[in-house]
Scaffold this motif. Sequence first.
Motif, PDB file in Angstrom:
ATOM      1  N   LEU A 125       0.829  -1.213   0.000  1.00  0.00           N
ATOM      2  CA  LEU A 125       0.000   0.000   0.000  1.00  0.00           C
ATOM      3  C   LEU A 125       0.860   1.259   0.000  1.00  0.00           C
ATOM      4  CD1 LEU A 125      -3.005   0.836   0.125  1.00  0.00           C
ATOM      5  CD2 LEU A 125      -2.780   0.922   2.611  1.00  0.00           C
ATOM      6  N   PHE A 126       2.089   1.122   0.501  1.00  0.00           N
ATOM      7  CA  PHE A 126       3.003   2.265   0.586  1.00  0.00           C
ATOM      8  C   PHE A 126       4.236   2.041  -0.304  1.00  0.00           C
ATOM      9  CE2 PHE A 126       0.709   1.810   4.625  1.00  0.00           C
ATOM     10  CZ  PHE A 126       0.038   3.022   4.648  1.00  0.00           C
ATOM     11  N   HIS A 127       4.002   1.357  -1.434  1.00  0.00           N
ATOM     12  CA  HIS A 127       5.050   1.147  -2.443  1.00  0.00           C
ATOM     13  C   HIS A 127       6.292   0.480  -1.854  1.00  0.00           C
ATOM     14  CE1 HIS A 127       2.579   3.547  -5.120  1.00  0.00           C
ATOM     15  NE2 HIS A 127       2.530   4.493  -4.205  1.00  0.00           N
ATOM     16  N   ASP A 128       6.074  -0.410  -0.897  1.00  0.00           N
ATOM     17  CA  ASP A 128       7.138  -1.206  -0.259  1.00  0.00           C
ATOM     18  C   ASP A 128       8.149  -0.381   0.526  1.00  0.00           C
ATOM     19  OD1 ASP A 128       6.581  -3.982  -0.648  1.00  0.00           O
ATOM     20  OD2 ASP A 128       7.014  -3.742  -2.768  1.00  0.00           O
ATOM     21  N   GLU A 129       7.836   0.860   0.800  1.00  0.00           N
ATOM     22  CA  GLU A 129       8.707   1.656   1.664  1.00  0.00           C
ATOM     23  C   GLU A 129       8.833   1.047   3.061  1.00  0.00           C
ATOM     24  OE1 GLU A 129       7.601   5.787   1.598  1.00  0.00           O
ATOM     25  OE2 GLU A 129       7.405   5.802  -0.591  1.00  0.00           O
ATOM     26  N   PRO A 130       7.761   0.468   3.632  1.00  0.00           N
ATOM     27  CA  PRO A 130       7.906  -0.165   4.950  1.00  0.00           C
ATOM     28  C   PRO A 130       8.942  -1.288   4.966  1.00  0.00           C
ATOM     29  CG  PRO A 130       5.596   0.184   4.453  1.00  0.00           C
ATOM     30  CD  PRO A 130       6.345   0.481   3.196  1.00  0.00           C
ATOM     31  N   THR A 131       9.011  -2.062   3.883  1.00  0.00           N
ATOM     32  CA  THR A 131       9.984  -3.157   3.842  1.00  0.00           C
ATOM     33  C   THR A 131      11.410  -2.631   3.766  1.00  0.00           C
ATOM     34  OG1 THR A 131       8.411  -4.695   2.831  1.00  0.00           O
ATOM     35  CG2 THR A 131      10.753  -5.165   2.515  1.00  0.00           C
ATOM     36  N   ILE A 132      11.629  -1.606   2.958  1.00  0.00           N
ATOM     37  CA  ILE A 132      12.974  -1.019   2.888  1.00  0.00           C
ATOM     38  C   ILE A 132      13.370  -0.466   4.254  1.00  0.00           C
ATOM     39  CG2 ILE A 132      14.392   0.772   1.828  1.00  0.00           C
ATOM     40  CD1 ILE A 132      13.691  -1.509  -0.063  1.00  0.00           C
ATOM     41  N   GLU A 133      12.435   0.179   4.923  1.00  0.00           N
ATOM     42  CA  GLU A 133      12.709   0.706   6.261  1.00  0.00           C
ATOM     43  C   GLU A 133      13.047  -0.424   7.234  1.00  0.00           C
ATOM     44  OE1 GLU A 133      10.350   3.167   9.774  1.00  0.00           O
ATOM     45  OE2 GLU A 133       9.763   3.469   7.680  1.00  0.00           O
ATOM     46  N   ALA A 134      12.323  -1.544   7.128  1.00  0.00           N
ATOM     47  CA  ALA A 134      12.585  -2.691   8.005  1.00  0.00           C
ATOM     48  C   ALA A 134      13.960  -3.296   7.712  1.00  0.00           C
ATOM     49  CB  ALA A 134      11.495  -3.745   7.833  1.00  0.00           C
ATOM     50  N   LEU A 135      14.322  -3.391   6.445  1.00  0.00           N
ATOM     51  CA  LEU A 135      15.632  -3.944   6.083  1.00  0.00           C
ATOM     52  C   LEU A 135      16.763  -3.033   6.549  1.00  0.00           C
ATOM     53  CD1 LEU A 135      14.788  -5.268   2.511  1.00  0.00           C
ATOM     54  CD2 LEU A 135      15.218  -6.647   4.553  1.00  0.00           C
ATOM     55  N   ASN A 136      16.519  -1.736   6.538  1.00  0.00           N
ATOM     56  CA  ASN A 136      17.509  -0.806   7.105  1.00  0.00           C
ATOM     57  C   ASN A 136      17.724  -1.089   8.586  1.00  0.00           C
ATOM     58  OD1 ASN A 136      17.879   0.499   4.652  1.00  0.00           O
ATOM     59  ND2 ASN A 136      16.507   2.199   5.133  1.00  0.00           N
ATOM     60  N   LYS A 137      16.626  -1.266   9.320  1.00  0.00           N
ATOM     61  CA  LYS A 137      16.730  -1.569  10.746  1.00  0.00           C
ATOM     62  C   LYS A 137      17.389  -2.930  10.983  1.00  0.00           C
ATOM     63  CE  LYS A 137      12.767   1.156  12.405  1.00  0.00           C
ATOM     64  NZ  LYS A 137      13.553   1.948  13.385  1.00  0.00           N
ATOM     65  N   LEU A 138      17.174  -3.834  10.047  1.00  0.00           N
ATOM     66  CA  LEU A 138      17.751  -5.171  10.140  1.00  0.00           C
ATOM     67  C   LEU A 138      19.259  -5.150   9.892  1.00  0.00           C
ATOM     68  CD1 LEU A 138      16.488  -8.069  10.514  1.00  0.00           C
ATOM     69  CD2 LEU A 138      16.649  -8.290   8.037  1.00  0.00           C
ATOM     70  N   LYS A 139      19.740  -4.023   9.369  1.00  0.00           N
ATOM     71  CA  LYS A 139      21.155  -3.845   9.013  1.00  0.00           C
ATOM     72  C   LYS A 139      21.589  -4.809   7.915  1.00  0.00           C
ATOM     73  CE  LYS A 139      22.546  -1.801  13.411  1.00  0.00           C
ATOM     74  NZ  LYS A 139      22.392  -0.429  12.877  1.00  0.00           N
ATOM     75  N   LEU A 140      20.753  -4.894   6.875  1.00  0.00           N
ATOM     76  CA  LEU A 140      21.144  -5.619   5.675  1.00  0.00           C
ATOM     77  C   LEU A 140      22.321  -4.884   5.039  1.00  0.00           C
ATOM     78  CD1 LEU A 140      20.487  -7.897   3.622  1.00  0.00           C
ATOM     79  CD2 LEU A 140      18.995  -6.262   2.448  1.00  0.00           C
ATOM     80  N   ASP A 141      23.348  -5.629   4.667  1.00  0.00           N
ATOM     81  CA  ASP A 141      24.543  -5.012   4.096  1.00  0.00           C
ATOM     82  C   ASP A 141      24.465  -4.868   2.581  1.00  0.00           C
ATOM     83  OD1 ASP A 141      26.476  -4.570   6.338  1.00  0.00           O
ATOM     84  OD2 ASP A 141      26.150  -6.714   6.640  1.00  0.00           O
ATOM     85  N   VAL A 142      23.824  -5.834   1.912  1.00  0.00           N
ATOM     86  CA  VAL A 142      23.825  -5.823   0.449  1.00  0.00           C
ATOM     87  C   VAL A 142      22.795  -6.820  -0.064  1.00  0.00           C
ATOM     88  CG1 VAL A 142      25.663  -7.575   0.353  1.00  0.00           C
ATOM     89  CG2 VAL A 142      25.304  -6.059  -1.612  1.00  0.00           C
TER      90      VAL A 142
END
Length: 605
Positions: A125-142
């Motif tokens: 519903l928010f163009h997957d911005e919530p998932t990108i935000e969650a992955l940032n918090k998860l500290k995904l490196d690449v």
Amino acid sequence: MSATPPRERRLARRITAGAAVLAATAGALAGTAPIASASDARQAHGRTVDVQLLSFNDLHGNLEPPQGSSGTVTEAEPDGSKKSIPAGGMEYLATALRQARKGHPYSITAAAGDMVGASPLTSALFHDEPTIEALNKLKLDVTSVGNHEFDKGRAELLRKQRGGCHPKDGCAEKGKKFTGANFPYLAANVTDAKTGKPILKPYMIWQHKGVKIGFIGVTLKGTPDVVTAEGVKGLKFGDEVQTINKYAKELNRKGVKSIVALIHEGGMPASNAYNYNCDASGPGSGLSGPIVNIAKHVTPAVDALLTGHTHQAYACTIPDPAGHPRTVSSAASFGRLYTETTLTYDRHTGRIVRTATKAPHAVNHVVRRDVPKAPDMTKLIGHWKKLAGSKIDRPVGYISADINGRGADTEEEPLGDVIADAQLEGLAPKDKGGAQIALMNEGGIRSDLAYKAAGKEGDGVVTFGKAYTVQPFNNMMQSADLTGAQLLSILREQVSGPVNGPEPKILQVSKGFTYTLDLTKKGADRVVASSVKLDGVPIDPKKTYRVAANEFLMGGGDGFATFKSAQHKLNGPSDLDAFVAFLGAHSSKAHPMAPPKGDRITVIK
């Protein structure tokens, strides 16, 4: 010249990325760096360090635990039995990865594509911005890109990386600008059709206290076959092996001797158990599919292959071109598993210690739900659900039992029947296209409809959010003319064309359309031509029929090229709208919908 944004400065501090792009090369690399020998390992005693590589793939925006079979994994037990374990959910994935990192000063978290796309409504519903935000918090490196990163086209993918508000819908929250991913998306084999340059960085170099490891990211070269034409407009997708070998050579020239490939392409293990030993009868003997050939030809300079796309779980060893074993792994999908790979790094040579008989150790772990939830993820999910309001939980239908789609173990999926019937009903009226038959691609069915679910409405309630999870693409429906001969050709393409991979992609069909699939035969002969009927009447090869399908199929998606020849196309409602309307018209709390009988495709095995 404007100053570098803070987010990009943070990203730059975390990685050193590849810069210049070389001209395309073909074939395997010549003169690649040799694998460290056993004697090298002994000489390196005291100078090596274990690097923990945590990885996952095909998250598809599943912030909350997936519903139905999509939210479980199968575990093989010592006695030969199997059990199903509830798994997945960002709150639990965060907990699992954070616990796994403890005691590991050298730890990298990587992914192999499809982090977004085909996502549940809370993210979509928010163009997957919530998932990108969650992955940032998860500290995904690449991560590498996957095919679903192109669902909304190049510009939207670049926005995911760089940030900025949506060009049409604006910012999701007033006064808050989307900052983009703090991790790099790698797209080594995705180039601009005009310039020939990658649209994103082809690789990155991870460095920490003298340890230096390169990551090359690619998606499957067949991405245009599984994404709408608009999504890949102006792009070219190169060969996975040639691309990886090209950039491995460039990394070697930069002094990077340890390399991991992130490949959004995968295989099919012989067992669906996440802990299945695919090396039991020899290295990689229990794995089939495209990734096997890729693994056999990627340069020995690459030490491990993290893969995805097929949503399967495996941790195998497949010999590289030099004959030495190499780790090839995949962590299923939807955040239900993560893979832990141990890379022993020799500080003196700069290489991963690999011997002629041993590859880096890799094992898949279940993201269990019997552990504490990560509070920051709970807060994040709650925040976005609050922004979504009541739309997600609005009841749109009722079911009397599970109606399986993604989790069906039959060629004809119960939920596939429901969706095909919904599409037929939506496009059957003359002013809507006059459809007589509807065909649905099984890859577009992203979940099950689960009877048991939490919520104040009670069990059996199908909410708009659940319906959206099943049909998240919002593809427009189309009706068009196809001859009986073309219909037969489409059915044969299921089992004889490019679509016929490790597991043929069987189209789901609407009521009244029946045929026999004889899997004891080969290729196109698997479709028994005389059995193809509409309402009991054999299909006439010369007669024209009105057929409904989503725009992805009508454009030849999934390798069904014959659809491109359809004539007199007429647009209808979206597939989601048709599905929701059908649920509302054919179910109620007093009379819930029962799973279909599944009597349209007769299968001979």
